[in-house]
Design a protein around this motif. Structure first.
Motif, short mmCIF file in Angstrom:
data_model
loop_
_atom_site.label_atom_id
_atom_site.label_comp_id
_atom_site.label_asym_id
_atom_site.label_seq_id
_atom_site.Cartn_x
_atom_site.Cartn_y
_atom_site.Cartn_z
N MET A 1 -36.43 2.36 -14.17
CA MET A 1 -36.14 2.81 -15.55
C MET A 1 -35.80 1.62 -16.44
SD MET A 1 -33.51 5.83 -16.69
CE MET A 1 -31.96 5.06 -16.21
N MET A 2 -34.98 0.77 -16.06
CA MET A 2 -34.53 -0.42 -16.79
C MET A 2 -34.28 -0.15 -18.28
SD MET A 2 -35.69 -4.38 -16.40
CE MET A 2 -36.95 -4.49 -17.65
N ILE A 3 -33.06 -0.33 -18.66
CA ILE A 3 -32.60 0.00 -20.01
C ILE A 3 -32.38 -1.29 -20.80
CG2 ILE A 3 -30.57 0.91 -21.26
CD1 ILE A 3 -30.26 2.86 -18.79
N VAL A 4 -32.68 -1.25 -22.10
CA VAL A 4 -32.29 -2.34 -23.00
C VAL A 4 -31.31 -1.76 -24.02
CG1 VAL A 4 -33.08 -3.92 -24.82
CG2 VAL A 4 -34.39 -3.70 -22.70
N ILE A 5 -30.26 -2.51 -24.31
CA ILE A 5 -29.27 -2.13 -25.32
C ILE A 5 -29.45 -3.06 -26.51
CG2 ILE A 5 -26.80 -1.85 -25.81
CD1 ILE A 5 -26.38 -1.62 -22.75
N THR A 6 -29.43 -2.51 -27.71
CA THR A 6 -29.59 -3.36 -28.89
C THR A 6 -28.41 -4.33 -29.00
OG1 THR A 6 -28.38 -1.82 -30.33
CG2 THR A 6 -30.79 -1.56 -30.23
N ASN A 7 -28.65 -5.44 -29.66
CA ASN A 7 -27.56 -6.34 -29.99
C ASN A 7 -26.68 -5.63 -31.03
OD1 ASN A 7 -26.06 -8.58 -31.30
ND2 ASN A 7 -27.36 -9.84 -30.00
N PRO A 8 -25.36 -5.71 -30.90
CA PRO A 8 -24.50 -5.05 -31.90
C PRO A 8 -24.76 -5.56 -33.32
CG PRO A 8 -23.16 -6.05 -30.15
CD PRO A 8 -24.58 -6.38 -29.85
N SER A 9 -25.15 -6.81 -33.44
CA SER A 9 -25.45 -7.39 -34.76
C SER A 9 -26.93 -7.17 -35.09
CB SER A 9 -25.17 -8.89 -34.75
OG SER A 9 -23.87 -9.13 -34.24
N VAL A 10 -27.24 -7.40 -36.36
CA VAL A 10 -28.64 -7.29 -36.79
C VAL A 10 -29.38 -8.54 -36.35
CG1 VAL A 10 -30.16 -7.15 -38.79
CG2 VAL A 10 -28.05 -5.82 -38.74
N ILE A 11 -30.58 -8.34 -35.80
CA ILE A 11 -31.41 -9.44 -35.28
C ILE A 11 -32.66 -9.58 -36.16
CG2 ILE A 11 -32.87 -10.08 -33.28
CD1 ILE A 11 -30.03 -10.27 -32.45
#
Length: 201
Positions: A1-11
């Motif tokens: 499945m492997m999950i990615v979490i967004t960076n809390p800041s804007v990229i």
């Protein structure tokens, strides 16, 4: 499945990168933007292609999930502790639910209706300064009694340690710093994805 979490800041070019990750087969993207207002969150989700909405998981502004046809929501430890009524209301819905935990005791105490939960930090964090494990979570996993919820490794996960993590009892991994702190996030994702796929053969 492997999950990615967004960076809390804007990229920079974040939405383009997100589309690129999905094009390469990303299963789930956790949208964690704690400082976003409801309006900013709505604008962010609106930019993501409609076809990928079913792969999004909302950490904040859960009410937006219904508006955007999102079927997955995430509960942090703070939200679960502060607002159990809210969690119960969602538990009766058809939403897929996930949670954050930081000890095996907390993981074991989860109610049965969480599909999976993050257990962190497994290693010293790549994205958070001075955020490191308080205990050996590989050892702690031997005390796991909650077998209904999948346990996902988070914290310092990268191409160097994914195999070790999966070999030591975690069901899957979630990536944050290893993706967003990399000059080529999509190339890094593909490398990590390959390791996970080889492990599952």
């Amino acid at each position: 499945m492997m999950i990615v979490i967004t960076n809390p800041s804007v990229i920079a070019n974040e939405i383009d990168i997100i589309h690129g990750l999905f094009d390469e087969g990303l299963s789930l993207l956790h949208i964690r933007k704690p400082d976003f207002s409801e309006l900013e969150m709505a604008h962010f989700i609106h930019q993501i292609k409609f076809g990928y909405r079913s792969n999004l998981v909302l950490h904040h502004h859960h009410k937006l999930a219904e508006d955007f046809g999102i079927k997955r929501i995430h509960f942090s430890e703070k939200v679960r502790a502060r607002n159990s009524d809210f969690a119960i209301r969602f538990s009766k819905s058809s939403m897929h639910k996930s949670a954050s935990t930081h000890s095996i005791e907390d993981f074991n105490a989860l109610e049965n209706d969480f599909n999976y939960a993050f257990l962190s930090p497994v290693f010293t964090s790549i994205s958070k300064e001075n955020y490191r494990p308080k205990e050996n979570l590989f050892e702690a996993l031997k005390l796991k009694t909650n077998n209904k919820t999948k346990v996902i490794a988070l914290g310092g996960i990268d191409a160097e340690n994914i195999q070790k993590t999966l070999e030591n009892g975690f069901d899957d991994v979630a990536l944050l710093g290893s993706i967003w702190n990399n000059e080529n996030p999509i190339k890094q994702f593909k490398l990590c994805q390959k390791i996970v796929q080889l492990h599952s053969l």
